[in-house]
Each structure stands twice: as structure tokens, then as C-alpha cells.
Write an enzyme that holds these catalytic residues in place. Structure first.
Site, mmCIF file in Angstrom:
data_model
loop_
_atom_site.group_PDB
_atom_site.id
_atom_site.type_symbol
_atom_site.label_atom_id
_atom_site.label_comp_id
_atom_site.label_asym_id
_atom_site.label_seq_id
_atom_site.Cartn_x
_atom_site.Cartn_y
_atom_site.Cartn_z
ATOM 1 C CE1 TYR A 1 -0.139 9.890 -2.878
ATOM 2 C CE2 TYR A 1 2.112 10.714 -2.742
ATOM 3 C CZ TYR A 1 0.813 10.850 -3.190
ATOM 4 O OH TYR A 1 0.467 11.935 -3.953
ATOM 5 C CE LYS B 1 -1.976 15.871 -14.864
ATOM 6 N NZ LYS B 1 -3.430 15.748 -14.960
ATOM 7 N NE ARG C 1 1.221 11.920 -7.626
ATOM 8 C CZ ARG C 1 0.431 11.454 -8.563
ATOM 9 N NH1 ARG C 1 0.940 10.762 -9.572
ATOM 10 N NH2 ARG C 1 -0.873 11.638 -8.509
ATOM 11 C CB ALA D 1 -9.537 20.796 -20.652
ATOM 12 C CG ASP E 1 -33.677 -27.276 -13.469
ATOM 13 O OD1 ASP E 1 -33.111 -27.757 -14.457
ATOM 14 O OD2 ASP E 1 -33.188 -27.265 -12.322
#
Ligand code: GDG
Length: 740
Positions: free
Chosen positions: A89, A282, A315, A382, A502
Site C-alpha cells: 500500500y 491536490k 497516508r 467540485a 481463403d
């Protein structure tokens, strides 16, 4: 019974223990917000829904809390040993993939042990899932922590329905290629284990397709990738929000009371607001610099605005995150002391989680939302801000580096690296008239209310359905007696027939040397019979050179198409050429490259035709030729101009031919939809799929693939001998009809 398994790194709840009291809350983050909103609303399609992910706490704590968690779906927790989880992680996911995919390559730390743990944890996920999965279940895998998982599941359950969605950007090849090559292959082939691979935007989707082409050297067509006998679809599905939850939530009493509290404390000042997880992507630092620039450029606003900046811990055990946090703390301290005074703080800063009511209170109380990521897959904040403004007031200042900028075009868009522009837009936003605010807000709300989180998930599942449907259609459908009888009946009744056959692998079995595949007497006899029927037009549509075709079949009453359509000879006429002039020069280059491979790989050889050149390796040492074939393919993919030449990776042969030449385009010219009432097209390899595609919707057509690989043809027969048998039945029918 239809069961859905959503798989993500973490379960969507955070469990906390304070003293003896155990509490839980929804985890922060875009993935959890969106996917849990969809699961709570989805009631029709799946009878059972399970979220699979790591628990984020000890097994004991989980057991104690599990019963009290109230959701519309079940949980399947994983408990990964701490060190392994850390390397998977904090290590590979967040110190390699996250920085690289967000265009911060210098932050990436390529430790092999990170990648090993990353694979091991993915294996753990696969094991947990495979213990419960049935072949008819649907699995929806989310995000960059689990890129290899789909292929791991596909290996054990080939028929499983698997979707994959990436919540972060997918970078351009120039960035992706910096990852060690073996990892690149593992990650991309892992994602291609899914049936549908989804992204937020078309840009991310096209970067992915480009990386797949460059790294895995596979055939792609539009948004589809042909991989290991399956077709994988990619798509852009911009994630939405639960519009109703935010829109009607803004009238909730607790939200209104929070809003009133914020309005009281801001007094007559204008309020700017932002909320993000702590993350260098960010753009918090740039945002503060832009705000500072605004106060420098517009001293009259000092004391009249306040910026509420909320950062949610995330984090923080990773060095880069902790570092960023101290930089922001320090910057805000200096900022407030430089610009503020006893009565006014330009920045009010909270480092901690907000309740949903507080979040909505702030969305609805502020005058301007300042969202400035340096890169962001989408950015839900947003969209949530826009959704929550029932009053249709408030201004959104948004970074053009966020995926959301593609949809929220009425926001004031900024480049987050341009602090002067941020300053200008803050001012423009604070001075925007209520009428203009309403106009912009209304346009954005209309868009995000109709394309919300449910429509997002529905669009994804609709694509998954389409792919599964197409794949089922492409499963071998052997030409049984019933289908044969129908074909014969149509053939008998038809007045004008077209037969497209073919040669290698269809009329003639493969030979080690292409020159040894001369037609058997039975083939000559059959073509003679079928070709002499005045109701028939028979064409041999081959990749072979015109000289071989002419020598073997030129005396028969059939048309010949050579080199995949480069040359055509209608019956009794001369050869005509269909090719572009620059092709020969480019092919000479390719031939020089292939000569090097002939020298390096004894037993391989070049076959040269007028408008294509092929490197055959079926007679070479199997191990060496396998390696050399990959190298040649690699060299060709990076060197040939796709507008002039195309590269075909065939059965033990790599062939390069003029682009825009394929059997499909060649036979298209022969098809007359109004007059032909029977068309039969038979072929065995990838190049014949172009003919099948052209005939897909033609009601008069019967398409037959020789072999049992997935195909666009309606039917399969297993060997060329069965093709002979089928043609014999047709020719006998024709003869019988003539004697009546
Ligand atoms: C990833 C991609 C993509 C945040 N703080 C609080 C809180 N939140 C909620 C917000 C929003 C979510 O977390 C954050 O979503 P974002 O989209 O802004 O960002 P990421 O977490 O980085 O999400 C992103 C997303 O996945 C979805 O695909 O858009 O680009 O990076 O929903 O409301 N919620 C509450 N308190 C908080 O303090 N209640």
C-alpha cells in the site's frame, strides 16, 4: 441468481476504538463515496452484493464491530500481515503508481520488494475471491491497488464477468515507460484480464490503449483490444455524484444549523472553502500561493475575506505526505502572521475529518470553492459543491488538470501553476453577479444531475453486458447438420451467389514451406465445378503472392485476390493493383530489418511479395524463434509508419503489408447487397476476420471460420477437410439441380 462482488483495496468503513467503545464511519475518499452510493441505490440487477477489501483494523476489532454496521451490502474483509500491507500500500501503490500516474515521476521509489508484495497481496485477493466465486458472478475491481487482479481471476475462471475501473489518471506512455519493463507487462496484462476497462476521461483511455500497443504489441481497433483470444473493451465513464443526497441534504436541519453557524462566524466577510485529503497532487500549496497573490494584488480585500481550508489526514506514514503536511502548517502560520491581525485570520485551517453535515454546511455557506489539484482523476468535491447549491449561488474555481473540468465547463477554470491566474479568478468569482452565478450553476447542475453516480455505474454495466454478449456470440458455433441444411436450401434457391474462399488453412492444410501447399486434386475439381455454375462468382481471397495463385489456380473459372487485397484478378481478366506508391519504399526498409533476423535465427526465411513482406519462422528452433519473433515485432511496432504499413502477427509468421489493405476492403467491392441472394465466406485466421466483419449484417451471408478460436463468423468447422466436404455438398446440389 446474480451476484456482484465489488473489490477495492479497503472496505468502505473505518472502525475506531475509543476505550471500550467501538464506532465506525464511512471512510473518506472518492472511491468509497461513489461506489457505496451506487451500491445503496442499486436494487434491481443483483440479488447479492458483497464488498471485498482489507479491513483496516485487526480481525478481533472487525468481529466486534461487524454486526453493528448497517449497509445494503455484505462485507468480505481481508487481513494482510502489516509488513506486507505496508509494502503493497504505502510502497508500490502509493510510492510508485500514485506519483507516477499523477505525473510526479521524481517521487516514485522503484523498490523490487514493493512490487513483490504488491503481487502477493493481489494473489491474496484472488484467493479470497476464488474461494467464493461462481463462474456466473460479476466482479467489479476498483483502482490502482489491484491492477493485476483481473488476470489472476481470469486464469482460474475464464468465463467470469469482470469489470475494472481506474479512479486516477492513466499517464501517457512517456511516463508509463519509466517503470521496469516486467512490471509494465504485469500491470497492463493484469488489467486486460477484465472484459471492460474503464477510465474517467477519453484522454486516460487513449493513453492506456497506446501503452498496451507499445508494451504488449497487440492488435487494437477503435476502443477494443484483442488479447489472448478475447476482445477487451475500454471506455470513458466520468464518475458522478449522488446528486439527490447533496441537493436535498442541504435542507436537512443539522446541515442548516451548521450552515448558520458558519455564516455567523464569517460575519460580513466572503468565505472561500476547500477540502481535500492530504496529498501533494491536490495542489494545496499552489492554492495558498494563489490566495496570497490575490491578497497582495487586492489589498482592499484584506479583512473582507476568509479562507476555510480543510485537509483530511491521509497516508501520513509516507514520507512525502508527512513532509507536505509540515510545509503547509508552516506556510499557513507564516501567512496568517504576515497578513492577519488580532481581529482577522486570512486562513482558518483544520487538519481533520468533517462530518457529512459539516461538509454540506461548508459547501452551502461558502461564496467560492477553490479547487486546484495539480492532477486529479476526476475530483468529486467540485461536483458535490455544485450539487449541494440549491440556491444556485456560489462560484467554483477549478483546476483544468482535474478530470471534472471536462464536464464543469462553466466553472472558472485555472492552471494551478499560474498563481496570478488563480488570484484573478478568485477576484472575478467574488465579484460575479448573482445572475451570472445562477446561470453557471444551473448549467452545471443540469449536467451532473442527469449524469450522476447511478448513471455512471449503469453506463459501465451496459458496456459490460455488450462485451459479454459479443463474446458469447464469438464462442465456437459448430456448423451442425441443421445449419448445413439451411445453407444448402438457401444455396439451391439462390439466383446469384458469391463464394469467398481463403486458401491456406481453409482450402489447403498448412505446409512447412509455403511453396509446398499446392492445391490437392479435390480442390481443383471442386473449384472447377463451383466456378462453372453460371449463378456463381467464386473468388479465392488469399494473403499469397499473385504468381503462386496464378500458377495453381489461374486456369480455373474463379477470381483471384492476392496479398490480402493488394492485387485482384477477375475471372478471365488481367491482374489489377490496389496499393499506395510509398508502400514499396517502406517495405524495402522492413525487408532489410527482416534480413537481420534471418541471420540471427537459422531456419527462418523471408517471403517477398509485390506489396508485402513476411518473415516465416515455423521451421526454426522453437525457443529461439519465439524470442526473435517478439524482438522483431517490437522493432516493427516502433519503426513502421502506421499510416503506410500495417504489421500482422500470424501463425508462425510476421507479415508487413500496405496499410488500408485488407481482405475486408477487397471483398467489399464484390458485394452487391441488392442482387446477391447467397454469399458464403470461409477463412481461418485473423486476416479473414476483416471479411467476416464486412458481412456481419448481410442477411444473405453465411460466414464460416476454420478452427475453434473466437471469431466474428457465425459458424466454425474444425479442419480444411470439412471445408472440402461442405463445398462438395454445394457442388453436388448444383449438379443435381442442373439435371432436373
Ligand atoms: C479518487 C481520485 C476521483 C473528503 N473529505 C471529507 C469527505 N471527503 C469526501 C468528499 C469526496 C471524497 O471524499 C474525495 O473525493 P475526490 O474525488 O475529491 O478525491 P480522491 O479521494 O483523491 O478520490 C479522484 C475519485 O477517486 C473518484 O473516482 O474523483 O480523482 O483521486 O466525496 O466528499 N467527506 C466527509 N468529510 C470529510 O472530511 N464526510
Amino acid at each position: 441468481m446474480s451476484r456482484l462482488f465489488v473489490v477495492a483495496n479497503r472496505l468502505p468503513v473505518s472502525i475506531e476504538k475509543q476505550g471500550e467503545k467501538i464506532t465506525y464511519r464511512q471512510a473518506s475518499g472518492g472511491l468509497v463515496t461513489a461506489v457505496s452510493a451506487f451500491l445503496n441505490k442499486e436494487n434491481n440487477r443483483f440479488t447479492q452484493k458483497t464488498w471485498v477489501g482489507t479491513a483496516g483494523c485487526s480481525e478481533k476489532l472487525w468481529q466486534a464491530a461487524a454486526d453493528s454496521i448497517d449497509t445494503d451490502y455484505d462485507f468480505k474483509p481481508l487481513f494482510i500481515p502489516a509488513k506486507q500491507y505496508d509494502q503493497y500500500y504505502n510502497g508500490f501503490s502509493n510510492s510508485v503508481l500514485w506519483p507516477l500516474f499523477h505525473y510526479f515521476p521524481s517521487f516514485a521509489d522503484y523498490q523490487p520488494s514493493f512490487f513483490e508484495s504488491y503481487l502477493k497481496v493481489n494473489v491474496e485477493f484472488a484467493g479470497t475471491l476464488l474461494r467464493t466465486l461462481n463462474a456466473d458472478d460479476t466482479v467489479w475491481i476498483h483502482d490502482y491497488h489491484l491492477l493485476p487482479l483481473a488476470a489472476m481471476l481470469r486464469k482460474k475462471l475464464p468465463g467470469l464477468t469482470i469489470g475494472f475501473f481506474l479512479h486516477i489518471p492513466f499517464p501517457s506512455y512517456e511516463l508509463f515507460r519509466v517503470i521496469p519493463r516486467e512490471w509494465q507487462q504485469e500491470l497492463l496484462s493484469g488489467m486486460l484480464g477484465a472484459d471492460v476497462v474503464g477510465f474517467h476521461t477519453e484522454d486516460y483511455q487513449s493513453h492506456f490503449i497506446n501503452c498496451v500497443k507499445k508494451v504488449l504489441k497487440v492488435r487494437t481497433e477503435n476502443q477494443e483490444i484483442y488479447w489472448q483470444g478475447r476482445s477487451v473493451r475500454t471506455g470513458a465513464f466520468p464518475i458522478g455524484v449522488d446528486f439527490e443526497r447533496f441537493n436535498s441534504g442541504s435542507t436537512n436541519l443539522e446541515v442548516l444549523s451548521k450552515r448558520a453557524e458558519y455564516l455567523r462566524s464569517k460575519q460580513d466577510k466572503q468565505l472561500l472553502f476547500s477540502v481535500d485529503r492530504l496529498d501533494y497532487t491536490k495542489g494545496v500549496f499552489n492554492r495558498l500561493k494563489g490566495y496570497r497573490e490575490f491578497l497582495v494584488q487586492n489589498p482592499g480585500y484584506r479583512g473582507k475575506v476568509v479562507f476555510a481550508l480543510v485537509i483530511v489526514p491521509s497516508r501520513d506514514s509516507i514520507g512525502k505526505y508527512a513532509e507536505r503536511k509540515s510545509m503547509i502548517d508552516e506556510y499557513i502560520g507564516n501567512f496568517n502572521s504576515r497578513f492577519g491581525n488580532i481581529g482577522w485570520q486570512p486562513v482558518i485551517y483544520q487538519y481533520g475529518h468533517l462530518s457529512f453535515e459539516e461538509l454540506l454546511g461548508l459547501y452551502t455557506a461558502c461564496d467560492l470553492a477553490l479547487i486546484t489539484p495539480l492532477r486529479d482523476g476526476m475530483n468529486l468535491v467540485a461536483k458535490e459543491f455544485v450539487a449541494s447549491r440549491r440556491d444556485k449561488q456560489g462560484v467554483l474555481v477549478l483546476s483544468e488538470m482535474a478530470g471534472a473540468a471536462h464536464e464543469l465547463t462553466e466553472a472558472l477554470l485555472i492552471n494551478p501553476n499560474d498563481r496570478k491566474e488563480i488570484a484573478r479568478m478568485i477576484r472575478a468569482g467574488l465579484e460575479m453577479s448573482p445572475a451570472e452565478q445562477e446561470e453557471r450553476m444551473t448549467a452545471m447542475q443540469n449536467r451532473i444531475s442527469s449524469y450522476n453516480v447511478v448513471t455512471w455505474a449503469k453506463a459501465f454495466f451496459a458496456e459490460l453486458d455488450k462485451v459479454r454478449h459479443a463474446q458469447q456470440k464469438s464462442e465456437p458455433q459448430l456448423l451442425d447438420n441443421f445449419a448445413k441444411a439451411k445453407m444448402l436450401e438457401k444455396y439451391n434457391k439462390a439466383e446469384k451467389r458469391l463464394l469467398l474462399l481463403d486458401y491456406d488453412g481453409t482450402l489447403a492444410p498448412f505446409a512447412a514451406n509455403p511453396g509446398d501447399a499446392a492445391p490437392l486434386p479435390i480442390v481443383i475439381q471442386l473449384l472447377k465445378k463451383l466456378g462453372s455454375d453460371p449463378k456463381n462468382s467464386v473468388y479465392i481471397v488469399s494473403g499469397r503472392d499473385s504468381v503462386s495463385l496464378q500458377n495453381w489456380l489461374g486456369h480455373l473459372p474463379v477470381g483471384l485476390i492476392a496479398e490480402h487485397g493488394t492485387k485482384i484478378r477477375h475471372q478471365g481478366n488481367e491482374w489489377q493493383v490496389r496499393s499506395a506508391p510509398e508502400t514499396s519504399m517502406a517495405l524495402a526498409e522492413v525487408e532489410r530489418l527482416m534480413e537481420q533476423f534471418v541471420n540471427q535465427c537459422p531456419g527462418s526465411f523471408i517471403e517477398k511479395k509485390d506489396f508485402s513482406v513476411a518473415w516465416h519462422y515455423r521451421k526454426a528452433d522453437i525457443a529461439l524463434s519465439g524470442v526473435k519473433a517478439k524482438q522483431l515485432l517490437n522493432a516493427l511496432m516502433t519503426s513502421v509508419n502506421a499510416a503506410v504499413l500495417s504489421v500482422l502477427d500470424g501463425h508462425k509468421v510476421i507479415e508487413v503489408k500496405g496499410a488500408n489493405i485488407n481482405k475486408g476492403l477487397a471483398v467489399k467491392e464484390l458485394i452487391q447487397p441488392q442482387s446477391q441472394d447467397f454469399i458464403l465466406c470461409i477463412g481461418d485466421d485473423q486476416t479473414d476476420e476483416d471479411m467476416f466483419k464486412v458481412l456481419q449484417d448481410n442477411k444473405a451471408a453465411f460466414t464460416v471460420k476454420v478452427g475453434n478460436e473466437p471469431t466474428l463468423a457465425a459458424h466454425n468447422v474444425l479442419t480444411p477437410y470439412l471445408v472440402h466436404e461442405l463445398l462438395q455438398r454445394l457442388s453436388i446440389t448444383a449438379e443435381a439441380m442442373q439435371t432436373f
